[in-house]
Design an enzyme around this catalytic site. Sequence first.
Site, mmCIF file in Angstrom:
data_model
loop_
_atom_site.group_PDB
_atom_site.id
_atom_site.type_symbol
_atom_site.label_atom_id
_atom_site.label_comp_id
_atom_site.label_asym_id
_atom_site.label_seq_id
_atom_site.Cartn_x
_atom_site.Cartn_y
_atom_site.Cartn_z
ATOM 1 C CE LYS A 214 71.321 -1.215 -6.610
ATOM 2 N NZ LYS A 214 70.193 -0.398 -7.062
ATOM 3 C CD GLU A 220 65.437 -15.728 -8.786
ATOM 4 O OE1 GLU A 220 66.109 -15.103 -7.932
ATOM 5 O OE2 GLU A 220 64.216 -15.564 -8.950
ATOM 6 N N GLY A 276 68.421 -1.336 -10.950
ATOM 7 C CA GLY A 276 68.741 -2.512 -11.766
ATOM 8 C C GLY A 276 68.349 -2.343 -13.219
ATOM 9 N NE ARG A 277 62.370 -0.042 -12.804
ATOM 10 C CZ ARG A 277 62.346 -0.193 -11.491
ATOM 11 N NH1 ARG A 277 62.944 -1.229 -10.935
ATOM 12 N NH2 ARG A 277 61.739 0.679 -10.710
ATOM 13 C CD GLU A 362 61.468 -4.517 -11.583
ATOM 14 O OE1 GLU A 362 61.426 -5.478 -10.810
ATOM 15 O OE2 GLU A 362 62.455 -4.295 -12.310
ATOM 16 C CG HIS A 393 53.261 -13.008 -41.398
ATOM 17 N ND1 HIS A 393 52.674 -13.349 -42.596
ATOM 18 C CD2 HIS A 393 54.163 -12.044 -41.683
ATOM 19 C CE1 HIS A 393 53.225 -12.635 -43.570
ATOM 20 N NE2 HIS A 393 54.135 -11.831 -43.033
ATOM 21 C CE LYS A 513 63.390 -10.300 -5.159
ATOM 22 N NZ LYS A 513 64.349 -9.257 -4.812
HETATM 23 C C1 G6Q Z 1 65.447 -3.882 -11.328
HETATM 24 C C2 G6Q Z 1 65.123 -4.740 -10.221
HETATM 25 C C3 G6Q Z 1 65.482 -6.199 -10.384
HETATM 26 C C4 G6Q Z 1 66.921 -6.543 -10.111
HETATM 27 C C5 G6Q Z 1 67.061 -8.065 -9.990
HETATM 28 C C6 G6Q Z 1 68.481 -8.497 -9.768
HETATM 29 O O1 G6Q Z 1 65.270 -2.687 -11.354
HETATM 30 O O2 G6Q Z 1 65.633 -4.202 -9.059
HETATM 31 O O3 G6Q Z 1 65.135 -6.689 -11.660
HETATM 32 O O4 G6Q Z 1 67.748 -6.037 -11.114
HETATM 33 O O5 G6Q Z 1 66.237 -8.516 -8.950
HETATM 34 O O6 G6Q Z 1 68.987 -7.955 -8.602
HETATM 35 P P1 G6Q Z 1 70.507 -8.072 -8.265
HETATM 36 O O7 G6Q Z 1 71.276 -7.325 -9.289
HETATM 37 O O8 G6Q Z 1 70.680 -7.486 -6.896
HETATM 38 O O9 G6Q Z 1 70.854 -9.542 -8.297
#
Ligand code: G6Q
Length: 550
Positions: A214, A220, A276-277, A362, A393, A513
């Site tokens: 996003k 990462e 994001g989620r 989250e 199990h 972070k």
């Molecule tokens: C989700 C969070 C988080 C996010 C990641 C990736 O709700 O905001 O998990 O999706 O940190 O972020 P980017 O899409 O900006 O790389």
Amino acid sequence: MGQGTSQTLAPLTARAGWKKLQQHSASMRDAHLRDLFAADAKRGERMTASGAGLYLDYSKNRVTDETLQLLVQLANEANLRGRIDAMFRGDKINSTENRAVLHVALRAPRGEKIVVDGEDVVPKVHEVLDRMAAFAQRVRDGSWRGQTGKRIRNVINIGIGGSDLGPVMASEALRHYATRDMTFRFISNVDGTDFVETTRDLDASETLFIISSKTFTTVETMTNAQSARKWLLDQLGGDESAIAKHFAAVSTDAAKVSAFGIDTKNMFGFWDWVGGRYSMDSAIGLSTMIAIGPEQFREMLAGFHEMDEHFRTTEFSKNLPAIMGLLTVWYVDFLNAHSIAVLPYDQYLKRFPAFLQQLTMESNGKHVTLDGRTVDYMTGPVYWGEPGTNGQHSFYQLIHQGTHLIPCDFIAFAKSLNPIARHHNLLLANVLAQAEALAFGKTAAQVEAEGTAKELVPHRVFEGNRPSNMILADHLTPKILGALVALYEHSVFTQGAIWNINSFDQWGVELGKVLAQRIAPELESPSEPPLKHDSSTNALIRRLRADGRH
Ligand code: G6Q
């Protein structure tokens, strides 16, 4: 502002519904599901609800009609209806980031109108979906060619968190519907092993990377994207024009995508009102769309939308997400449960619990209310799980006979997508048996009657009274997956509304972070850096530096 209405409400624990639930919970602590069922022959048929192709049997919960009435009262006192309307209207209910929360717009049919900052967002959603569909179609039918003229055989999504977990989960969940002449892989971890092991057997000339971020700044993802760029150029002779043929991007930031060298013609956008989620049904789902095709992706969106409409329009006592959300509040705040197990009896849903962990934790792992006060009640529980029957199990022992109360969500399908021999009947027999055993257990008298040695009786007693929901559907389709995800999204919303917290920010991931950005150069510095951390962190940094990484 929708969630701003909280300021006009009394604190949660001061409300009449809360107080009544507290009193009521004292009497319910000893109520056993055996007695609740014995007293009401129709309980298992009555305490059910349906919507968007899902059937929910919530009769094996430690609740009575009075509990449910009081929970609905709690929802009304929290203005759940007003908050739902505020979300669907596009109000900026994510108040700490001043954003609307409109994942529901991602699955709104063409022609619906949802206005944010004076602009109808639904046409923009469909414009991106149409562009994704055209791109996905070209990759699927082989008319999209790589640098050397070969068709794409491997799609690798590089992203993390919300830009990874949804697509990973959907890739597994919808494998039955996916094209089988391509492979779909995912790289998320900054650990180089993820990149190396995921790419080691692949031919770059047949590989398409989708960089999903996003913000397009996540360390990462950017680190993995740079490694992908190098891996590809090393294999293909270094001609940078290959990037346009082997990289696509999903992001809200065109300038950063362009700076990375990806042609913005191959970029698919989304908006700050998609968390994001909550983004697997946005352009973040591009890998899903390539796998299952645009039509089936739209079917998935239709499933999401059906559940959205169910949530928006159905009275709470028959509303699946509202019931599930309210039951969660009941267990967490009144019966002292700390976790919920999600147990899908379908191998295709093996990553569903991992996806749900982010969605739920989250969102509702918060300790202050919308207006910044520290809560004096428990909020979001731990969600966890594994597919059945494997879990039976391993950890089910603790759920059956341990000391923690762990409400379970069982998910099962009447029909299998792979009906071989007796497998599916055995699978279904197991899920039904587990829910039955958890609820009703086995008394000492029953154990004794089986002739069990006296000293073993206590070990073999099952107390029962372990609650569960049973979520059933006919069979797993893209549409049902959409409905299932939306069910949990709105259950999370319901919980957040009661707790009066912001389910849509995630400040809790920031501190680590920032500290990592500070520590990385300290690990890499050629000269001994001055370290100003605590003595533990300082010593660990020195120890790892001694390994010669600088
Ligand atoms: C989700 C969070 C988080 C996010 C990641 C990736 O709700 O905001 O998990 O999706 O940190 O972020 P980017 O899409 O900006 O790389």
